[in-house]
Design an enzyme around this catalytic site. Structure first.
Site, mmCIF file in Angstrom:
data_model
loop_
_atom_site.group_PDB
_atom_site.id
_atom_site.type_symbol
_atom_site.label_atom_id
_atom_site.label_comp_id
_atom_site.label_asym_id
_atom_site.label_seq_id
_atom_site.Cartn_x
_atom_site.Cartn_y
_atom_site.Cartn_z
ATOM 1 N NE ARG A 59 -4.179 1.722 0.729
ATOM 2 C CZ ARG A 59 -5.183 1.924 -0.120
ATOM 3 N NH1 ARG A 59 -5.166 1.383 -1.324
ATOM 4 N NH2 ARG A 59 -6.221 2.659 0.237
ATOM 5 C CB THR A 98 -8.940 -0.927 -8.251
ATOM 6 O OG1 THR A 98 -8.758 0.209 -7.435
ATOM 7 C CG2 THR A 98 -8.561 -2.162 -7.476
ATOM 8 C CB THR A 117 -5.573 0.330 -6.693
ATOM 9 O OG1 THR A 117 -6.419 1.453 -6.932
ATOM 10 C CG2 THR A 117 -4.807 0.570 -5.400
ATOM 11 C CD GLU A 158 -9.018 6.083 -4.904
ATOM 12 O OE1 GLU A 158 -9.806 5.150 -4.606
ATOM 13 O OE2 GLU A 158 -9.416 7.180 -5.315
ATOM 14 C CD GLU A 188 -4.643 3.864 -3.641
ATOM 15 O OE1 GLU A 188 -5.825 3.531 -3.484
ATOM 16 O OE2 GLU A 188 -4.051 3.729 -4.716
ATOM 17 C CB SER A 236 -7.260 -0.432 0.998
ATOM 18 O OG SER A 236 -7.667 -1.089 -0.166
ATOM 19 C CB SER A 237 -12.638 -1.119 -0.034
ATOM 20 O OG SER A 237 -13.094 -0.038 0.713
ATOM 21 N N GLY A 247 -13.551 -1.791 -7.455
ATOM 22 C CA GLY A 247 -14.892 -1.250 -7.195
ATOM 23 C C GLY A 247 -14.992 -0.347 -5.987
ATOM 24 N N GLY A 248 -13.875 0.198 -5.493
ATOM 25 C CA GLY A 248 -13.955 1.095 -4.340
ATOM 26 C C GLY A 248 -14.509 0.355 -3.146
#
Ligand code: GLY
Length: 581
Positions: free
Chosen positions: A112, A402, A420, A422, A439, A466-467, A487-488
């Protein structure tokens, strides 16, 4: 093509970030129509499912030449950065969940992005302390975190790869030099982003023609700068990215961004580290659903949704029962309430990881669902081992790009990786042939609520929540499913729905992917436009849900590992391809 709908929804969303961002009806990277894909792919030895045919082919070439899943991951990521540049790449971050067949262990790598050491918790606030408008924050240097993807690729390769690093980057170098055909999806996304892409001369000259118009589908696009960057990494290793010339170019680009400069410095790049973390595993109907723990909310929130519905006979009720969807929707609302309160980078805040998946806690919360109508209110709970009063509810949003891919190799190693930059096209800053992420806008723009700190506020060196939910499902100690999606914050619902479809309803991966998407994040029940869900909307409304029929743009790439071989699916909402042997 259904391209324009989502972008106009984003535009209509308007100015400031408000308290319930995750409930808003915003789609992530735009919908670009459905491919025809009805049957799962079957194979015996190895399989790969990614969002782009050239990336799947790059990985398949590695697997068919004796490379393993990690080797294939490196080749796939290098290719995705070229052919799906709006979604992931060297300028972004990623999470890898990896099953190592030789040792029988499951682990994760956290690649990340980090906040620059010069960042403060007012990074996304105006001079008067208000949250900035979303795109004012995104476009430019302010939103750029230290990229983690190159280090993740190299770290995984050093630990587990078996082919030569240079050879794994070679196909993307060659393709960048020979050119690739701009896909319909990429062309559509460029066309929807012209004004933002024009803010950076490098991005504009790459994605727009000499006349300033977006490149049409089918254009042969060359990226010699990307080829040169990859060649540097191939010859000199990943240090070439984090030290020296490329690092200086990234920092200069971020700090020199016109109108919205950022803070990322060469020291941030030099100090970046990938972190190996234990996976977060939740029990569900004799399976262990394992994924990414903090700083991602993916593994915990998917695990909570499954834990909350476990007492109910979802299998018996079936996918056509409105009550199944009531339970899944309200379980998701409860899980999102906890997510907003408790989950952030656990290296900075005390996330109750075990408490959120505690069986007694989930059983208590599950009893709230024992009713026939929707929960009037979904509040965060008090998981054990929590200092609940320390955190206020989060207000961060995610409009991600993503991409997700899944790989199983000849030896039974399994890769589940979500990657990703973002937002679609990230910060819109392009340097050395790749886009830089935005991000940092996954942090909460508001640092405090009524004086109480928000767990996911900006702090120097911290990773934004993050998701992303790259997942490997285990049964009897063996991997049985590799899954994930872009997909966020909807990623969580997309992954949970697919796992329920496969585990409870015995669907194969393609059937699970093809189901209409149904997602409830803490507010309206999002139902996929253009599907039979138009008919489900009034039934859910009669139960008390607010419903929202909208484009839902998952990008699920799933492989099921069975005693009789591998079964793969790719999401018809994107351009993916499953290849197996
Ligand atoms: N930016 C997408 C995510 O990390 O969830």
């Amino acid at each position: 093509m259904r391209l324009a709908v989502t972008i106009s929804a984003i535009m209509a969303f308007g100015p400031a970030v408000s308290a319930q961002q995750t409930t808003d009806a915003i789609s992530p990277e735009s919908t670009t129509g459905l491919a025809q894909r009805t049957d799962a792919v079957r194979a015996q030895n190895w399989m790969i499912s990614t969002a782009n045919p050239l990336a799947s082919q790059a990985g398949a070439n590695v697997l068919s030449r004796g490379g393993n899943a990690i080797d294939a991951m490196v080749a796939v990521q290098a290719m995705l950065g070229l052919v799906e540049p709006q979604s992931s790449g060297l300028g972004g971050g990623a999470f890898l969940v990896y099953y190592d067949a030789r040792t029988g262990t499951l682990t994760t790598l956290d690649g990340r992005e980090t906040a620059p050491m010069a960042a403060t918790d007012t990074l996304f606030q105006t001079a008067s302390g208000e949250a900035m408008k979303f795109y004012d924050a995104v476009v430019g240097g302010r939103s750029v975190g230290t990229p983690g993807t190159p280090m993740l690729m190299a770290t995984a390769h050093q630990k587990w790869g078996q082919m030569q690093w240079q050879n794994l980057l070679a196909p993307a170098i060659e393709r960048a030099e020979l050119g690739f055909s701009v896909s319909p999806r990429l062309a559509g996304l460029i066309a929807n982003d012209v004004d933002r892409l024009k803010t950076d001369p490098a991005a504009a000259s790459y994605f727009l023609g000499a006349d300033g118009n977006p490149l049409p589908a089918g254009t042969l696009l060359h990226n010699p700068d990307y080829a040169a960057t990859l060649r540097d990494l191939a010859q000199n290793g990943v240090d070439a990215f984090y030290h020296g010339d490329i690092a200086h170019a990234i920092a200069a680009k971020v700090q020199g961004a016109t109108g919205n400069p950022g803070l990322l410095a060469t020291d941030d790049l030099a100090g970046y580290q990938v972190i190996e973390r234990q996976p977060v595993c939740a029990s569900y109907r004799a399976h262990e659903v394992c994924g990414m723990g903090p700083p991602s909310s993916g593994g915990l929130t998917v695990g909570q949704i499954l834990g909350l519905i476990e007492p109910y006979d979802i299998a018996g009720m079936g996918p056509d029962s409105v009550d199944s969807w009531r339970l899944i929707g309200d379980a998701s609302r409860l899980a999102f309430a906890d997510r907003g309160r408790y989950i952030a980078d656990s290296d900075f805040v005390d996330v109750p990881v075990r408490g959120l998946l505690d069986p007694d806690y989930l059983a208590d919360r599950a009893r709230l669902l024992d009713r026939t109508t929707t929960l009037p209110d979904a509040q965060p709970g008090n998981p054990p081992r929590t200092h609940a009063a320390r955190f206020a509810d989060d207000t961060s949003i995610e409009f991600p790009s993503t991409s997700h891919f899944s790989i199983v190799d000849d030896w039974g190693n399994v890769v589940s990786m979500t990657t990703t930059i973002e937002n679609g096209f990230g910060s819109r800053l392009m340097v050395r042939g790749f886009l830089l992420n935005n991000e940092l806008t996954d942090f909460s723009f508001e640092s405090h609520a009524d004086g109480v700190p928000v767990a996911n506020r900006v702090e120097p060196g911290k990773r934004p929540r993050s998701s992303m939910a790259p997942t490997i499902v285990m049964k009897d100690g063996k991997p049985v499913i590799a899954a994930g999606s872009p997909g966020g914050s909807r990623i969580i619902g997309y992954v949970a729905q697919s796992l329920i479809a496969m585990i409870d309803w015995q669907m194969d991966p393609q059937q699970a992917i093809n189901q209409p998407r149904r997602v409830n994040r803490f507010g309206p029940y999002d139902l996929e436009a253009g599907t039979p869900d138009v008919d489900l909307a009034p039934k859910l409304a009669a139960m008390g849900f607010k419903t929202n029929v909208t484009d839902l743009n998952s990008g699920l790439h799933i492989i099921e590992i069975t005693e009789n071989g591998l079964i793969g699916g790719a999401d018809p909402r994107r351009e993916g391809l499953v290849i197996g042997e």
